[in-house]
Design an enzyme around this catalytic site. Structure first.
Site, PDB file in Angstrom:
ATOM      1  N   GLY A 272       0.820  -1.205   0.000  1.00  0.00           N
ATOM      2  CA  GLY A 272       0.000   0.000   0.000  1.00  0.00           C
ATOM      3  C   GLY A 272       0.858   1.259   0.000  1.00  0.00           C
ATOM      4  O   GLY A 272       0.472   2.290  -0.540  1.00  0.00           O
ATOM      5  N   TYR A 309      -3.016 -10.213   6.503  1.00  0.00           N
ATOM      6  CA  TYR A 309      -4.294  -9.924   7.160  1.00  0.00           C
ATOM      7  C   TYR A 309      -4.808 -11.102   7.990  1.00  0.00           C
ATOM      8  O   TYR A 309      -5.644 -10.927   8.870  1.00  0.00           O
ATOM      9  CB  TYR A 309      -5.345  -9.524   6.120  1.00  0.00           C
ATOM     10  CG  TYR A 309      -5.041  -8.255   5.349  1.00  0.00           C
ATOM     11  CD1 TYR A 309      -4.097  -7.339   5.819  1.00  0.00           C
ATOM     12  CD2 TYR A 309      -5.696  -7.955   4.164  1.00  0.00           C
ATOM     13  CE1 TYR A 309      -3.814  -6.176   5.113  1.00  0.00           C
ATOM     14  CE2 TYR A 309      -5.428  -6.786   3.453  1.00  0.00           C
ATOM     15  CZ  TYR A 309      -4.482  -5.908   3.930  1.00  0.00           C
ATOM     16  OH  TYR A 309      -4.214  -4.755   3.235  1.00  0.00           O
TER      17      TYR A 309
ATOM     18  N   GLY C 103      -6.395  -3.382  -0.387  1.00  0.00           N
ATOM     19  CA  GLY C 103      -5.118  -3.358   0.323  1.00  0.00           C
ATOM     20  C   GLY C 103      -5.009  -2.124   1.199  1.00  0.00           C
ATOM     21  O   GLY C 103      -5.968  -1.368   1.350  1.00  0.00           O
ATOM     22  N   CYS C 104      -3.835  -1.921   1.787  1.00  0.00           N
ATOM     23  CA  CYS C 104      -3.629  -0.813   2.731  1.00  0.00           C
ATOM     24  C   CYS C 104      -3.323   0.464   1.971  1.00  0.00           C
ATOM     25  O   CYS C 104      -2.172   0.912   1.939  1.00  0.00           O
ATOM     26  CB  CYS C 104      -2.497  -1.143   3.702  1.00  0.00           C
ATOM     27  SG  CYS C 104      -2.893  -2.482   4.809  1.00  0.00           S
ATOM     28  N   VAL C 105      -4.325   1.008   1.312  1.00  0.00           N
ATOM     29  CA  VAL C 105      -4.079   2.241   0.559  1.00  0.00           C
ATOM     30  C   VAL C 105      -4.953   3.368   1.095  1.00  0.00           C
ATOM     31  O   VAL C 105      -5.859   3.129   1.857  1.00  0.00           O
ATOM     32  CB  VAL C 105      -4.344   2.065  -0.945  1.00  0.00           C
ATOM     33  CG1 VAL C 105      -3.327   1.131  -1.544  1.00  0.00           C
ATOM     34  CG2 VAL C 105      -5.750   1.572  -1.187  1.00  0.00           C
TER      35      VAL C 105
END
Lengths: 532, 312, 105
Positions: A272, A309, C103-105
């Site tokens: 990310g 996760y 996702g981690c965005v």
């Protein structure tokens, strides 16, 4: 609205939520932010109420049984999962801690006072750490331990039906798993663990988990290589762009080495970062190259995304991704894996998966924070802290501090490069979660994004405002350093939701950026004071 | 009557010991769990304990010598066990009630143990020394500790009961069992205290009864109320380890086996064996992505990629 | 999946208002989706961003990096926020008919 919900309410068959957040009734913030207007997504209006409502928002797409038979089947599946949770062959991974947390709660409520969600909701009963645990505990005594009259009298009972099961599944996702409550329990009971185990029950037995964590999370990662959906070609393309940007911006030639066998360090970022905060992996490249470190990134499936996760909801997914990470490091024959600024990746690969990796998969694993600390302290970089002469505070990601004990390295760095560094209170192992913990930061829909900014993140926002109380004027730019992607996403949404950038010029970002911003050999102005 | 009291005390003690041991064995035999520690961990190096740090704060931590400082654990355990330090810190209101209660129980246990020692010595060396100065000091000390223990435990239990009824937050989570448990303490220990204070002149005192038990002397006169108190207290002792009040055992494990269990897998042979045994277990989780059909082991499950088209 | 009516036309969207079937996207769909972001009229500046995102998505299957988007369309991030108040990921990508970024965005 029932403000003081009781345990039997979980089984209610009406469609009214047990609690509804009224922003006006939440504990006041100081100074009270002027929240910017938000367009209400018509999808939200259209989605309407289906299923049994817990608190007006939801993160799960639960089945919607239409007959008593379908309901019974679901309840039976829940009970079968419940039993498995307490069996050695199905849950050896957490059986001992779970048993201890089931058997010994004295119902003293000491934990409640430690919980930011409970406090920030205006003390809504359903968010009390013991509420979820106690419902679950009663089911445990009745259905796993055999129940009976004496047990009912000793432990209490709760009616088991589909509405209760559905609400319990949702309620497992109103806890950030920060385990601040467990720290205060006089007996050592762990409500965070109980929420974690309930999530596992639903995922591992019923296949129920938030899509952001499972279908578009760990499954996407196992399939494409990253929960962002970036395939290896895409990540290399993006990182090349970052390298060009960094070269242009810093004046130092930036090049990311890929798949270098035998490198000292295999650096795994949260993917990310590459997409949303490229200046962070960019800053890492600048630092490592300037310090002459032998390092590489991997373009193997999952080798460029440290997320795992499964840590939050599923042991099998956790183990699968951890094994992939270790296997890539083994193949590349690197000396160690270094995890970038991502809290849960630290905890999953360094701590929780530690007892899953054997033989040549035991590649040493280290935090990026110690690597950065060593470089900063060693004097290998020429640093000019004067370039960071603005107020900086530090957010402690729970996974790194309370859950793994990495507290000082980040502070050693900040004390050296940020003359106006100030702590939040409390901090370190006593910190408060950002409100995005355990994947909340990437979960949205049905108003959940408002819930995590209004309720779950409220305490953190107050801590940030307090840390900068002497300099809230917009003329002074301020920086919340959050060395964790998930926390960064949450803090971004939190600051935006409450208008903190516009009203107070509070920006957020990672740790590596502050180091590069202070590097004397880099063109000034690495940190851009622009909202992102 | 006297033999009945002796039997109750012996049985109560026996059940207490056996049930406590059984619980400890159950927890100790649980399979090795994945790491789930919580900082601060007090056996860390003192430089790190002060801020709750771990060995992960060292660069290349696996190359550094790892030490577990028992002294650090003691520094937390002693104040925790004796004074319920964590409770005092995090819930002072409850501590003001809970500490007298637990402190009272400790004193009672101490007095009980003291009585046994005095009785044993008297059985071996005769009772003459009891009338000397040393004997007086010993008897009065035990009596004082016991009386204080009874008073503190009973008033603590009443205070806890009162708080449980008054505080709506606690009441919502209170079961009939919770009330009963506290009442049981008040009733048993109250009867014991009252029976002892009101015993008719000439009847046996605590030491006399203790010596009586050791020699199983049926001629010792135990007055009725006191007998009832003794039987009730023995029943209480048997009851405690069967309930959540066995947290004196649970707490040992929540601290040592979970919160403070930061042992890296390393080269531990014991852990390798435990892991191999666990990976050979056959899970039956039903969700599709688990790929657990009851025949596959955990080792198979975690090395299966559920997104593979072929699957398993 | 809920259905919303935009400018009189029904659309299937996810719970965040992102198009459920990205392939039905066209300019009219974009204009309709823009109304959910508080954009009353799509200007050329909007279109430049939306088309860049759309093309990138068709090529790589994901949304472009925000930084790349800014650089290659010649926008500052601040200006992107002015055009799409909920930002490049939640605003511009939605109008471009992409699924919500993961996702981690």
């Amino acid at each position: 609205m029932t403000r003081r919900a009781r345990m039997p309410d979980m089984a209610r068959r009406d469609r009214e939520p047990l609690f509804r957040v009224d922003p006006a009734a939440l504990p006041p913030l100081s100074p009270e932010p002027q929240a910017p207007p938000r367009p209400v997504s018509p999808a939200r209006v259209a989605s309407g109420a289906e299923g049994y409502d817990l608190d007006g928002t939801r993160v799960l797409a639960l089945p919607n049984p239409t007959s008593p038979e379908e309901e019974d089947a679901l309840v039976r599946a829940f009970l079968s999962g419940l039993e498995k949770l307490f069996s050695r062959e199905n849950n050896w991974t957490f059986l001992q801690p779970l048993l201890l947390s089931m058997e010994h709660c004295a119902h003293c409520q000491t934990c409640s006072e430690a919980c930011h969600v409970f406090e920030s909701s205006g003390r809504a009963e359903i968010y009390r750490p013991t509420y979820r645990s106690e419902v679950f505990r009663r089911l445990y005594f009745e259905y796993v331990k055999g129940g009976g009259l004496i047990s009912a009298w000793q432990h209490g009972t709760v009616e088991l039906n589909w509405p209760l099961v559905a609400r319990l599944a949702e309620l497992a996702y109103r806890c950030n798993l920060c385990r601040r409550c467990a720290q205060t329990c006089p007996i050592g009971v762990d409500n965070g663990l109980i929420a974690h185990e309930i999530r596992k029950l639903f995922s591992q037995e019923l296949g129920i988990a938030p899509k952001e964590l499972h279908a578009a999370g760990s499954m996407l990662q196992l399939k494409s290589g990253s929960s962002t959906g970036m395939i290896p070609a895409a990540v290399k393309d993006n990182v090349q762009f970052i390298d060009e940007e960094m070269t242009e911006k810093t004046g130092l030639a930036a090049e990311t080495p890929w798949d270098v066998e035998g490198a000292d360090i295999l650096l795994i970022h949260n993917a990310g970062e590459v997409l949303a905060w490229p200046e962070n992996p960019g800053a890492f490249g600048v630092i490592l190259n300037a310090a002459g470190v032998s390092w590489t990134m991997s373009s193997d499936i999952a080798g460029y995304d440290s997320v795992n996760y499964g840590l939050w909801y599923d042991d099998a997914q956790l183990a699968r991704v951890a094994l992939l990470h270790a296997e890539i490091a083994r193949k590349l024959n690197v000396k160690k894996i270094v995890i970038g600024e991502c809290g849960h990746a630290h905890k999953s690969l360094l701590v929780v998966a530690d007892r899953l990796l054997t033989g040549d998969l035991r590649v040493p694993r280290e935090s990026a924070l110690t690597v950065l600390r060593d470089i900063v302290v060693s004097g290998r970089l020429r640093l000019d802290p004067g370039r960071n002469d603005f107020p900086v505070t530090l957010h402690d990601p729970c996974n790194m501090v309370r859950l793994m004990g990495v507290v000082e390295p980040q502070r050693e760095i900040l004390r050296r490069v940020c003359p106006q560094f100030r702590e939040m209170h409390p901090h370190g192992v006593d910190n408060y979660c950002c409100g995005g913990g355990s994947g909340f930061a990437i979960m949205s829909g049905h108003g959940f994004e408002d819930w995590r900014s209004d309720v779950a993140g409220r305490k953190k926002l107050q801590q940030i405002l307090d840390a900068f109380s002497d300099c809230l004027s917009t003329s002074i730019p301020k920086y919340v350093c959050a060395p964790c992607s998930n926390c960064k996403g949450q803090i971004r949404d939190l600051l935006a939701h409450h208008g903190a950038w516009k009203q107070h010029r509070i920006l957020y970002g990672g740790l590596a950026e502050l180091i590069v911003n202070a590097m004397a050999d880099v063109r000034p102005g690495f940190i851009e004071w622009e909202w992102r | 009557m006297t033999v009945l009291v002796y039997t109750a005390i012996a049985l109560g003690s026996l059940v207490f010991v056996i049930a406590s041991a059984a619980r400890a064995v159950l927890y100790a035999r649980s399979p090795m769990h994945l790491r789930w520690e919580l900082y601060p961990v007090p056996h860390e190096h003192p430089d790190r304990v002060s801020h709750g740090g771990s060995y992960f704060e060292q660069s290349e931590w696996w190359k550094q010598p790892r030490e577990r400082r028992f002294r650090g654990e003691l520094a937390v355990m002693v104040p925790e066990v004796l004074f319920l330090k964590a409770l005092r810190e995090h819930n002072p209101k409850l501590w003001r009630r809970s500490f007298p209660f637990h402190g009272g129980l400790y004193l009672l246990a101490g007095a009980g143990a003291g009585l046994l020692v005095l009785a044993a010595v008297s059985r071996l060396a005769g009772t003459a020394w009891l009338d000397g100065a040393a004997g007086h000091v010993a008897r009065w000390t035990v009596a004082g500790v016991g009386a204080a223990g009874l008073a503190l435990a009973v008033s603590g239990a009443l205070a806890l009961l009162h708080r449980r009824m008054q505080d709506p937050a606690l009441r919502a989570f209170t079961t009939a069992g919770d009330i009963f448990n506290l009442l049981f303490f008040v009733m048993a220990l109250g009867t014991l205290g009252a029976g002892y204070a009101a015993r008719p002149p000439g009847s046996a005192d605590a030491l006399g009864i203790a010596i009586g038990i050791l020699s199983w002397d049926a001629s010792v006169q135990v007055p009725r109320v006191l007998a009832a108190g003794l039987v009730a207290t023995a029943a209480l002792a048997a009851y405690i380890p069967l309930t959540h009040m066995s947290h004196f055992i649970g707490k040992y494990f929540t601290y040592h086996a979970i919160r403070w269990d930061d042992a890296p897998f390393g080269d531990s042979r014991k852990m390798s064996v435990a892991l191999a045994a666990s990976l050979a277990q056959r899970p039956t989780w039903a969700a599709e992505h688990m790929k657990a059909d009851g025949h596959s082991t955990w080792a198979d499950v975690v090395t299966t990629n559920p997104t593979d088209e072929a699957g398993r | 999946m809920p259905t919303v009516e935009l400018n009189g036309k029904p659309y299937e969207v996810d719970e965040n208002g992102f198009l459920a079937q990205p392939l039905i996207w066209n300019d009219n769909v974009a204009a309709d989706l823009a109304t959910t972001e508080g954009i009353t009229a799509m200007t050329d500046e909007h279109w430049v961003l939306v088309r860049y995102i759309r093309d990138y998505y068709l090529k790589f299957g994901i949304a472009p990096m925000v930084r790349k988007l800014c650089k290659e369309t010649g926008n500052t991030l601040t200006h992107v926020y002015e055009l799409f108040p909920s930002g490049p990921a939640n605003g511009a990508c939605k109008v471009a008919g992409l699924p919500k970024p993961t996702g981690c965005v």
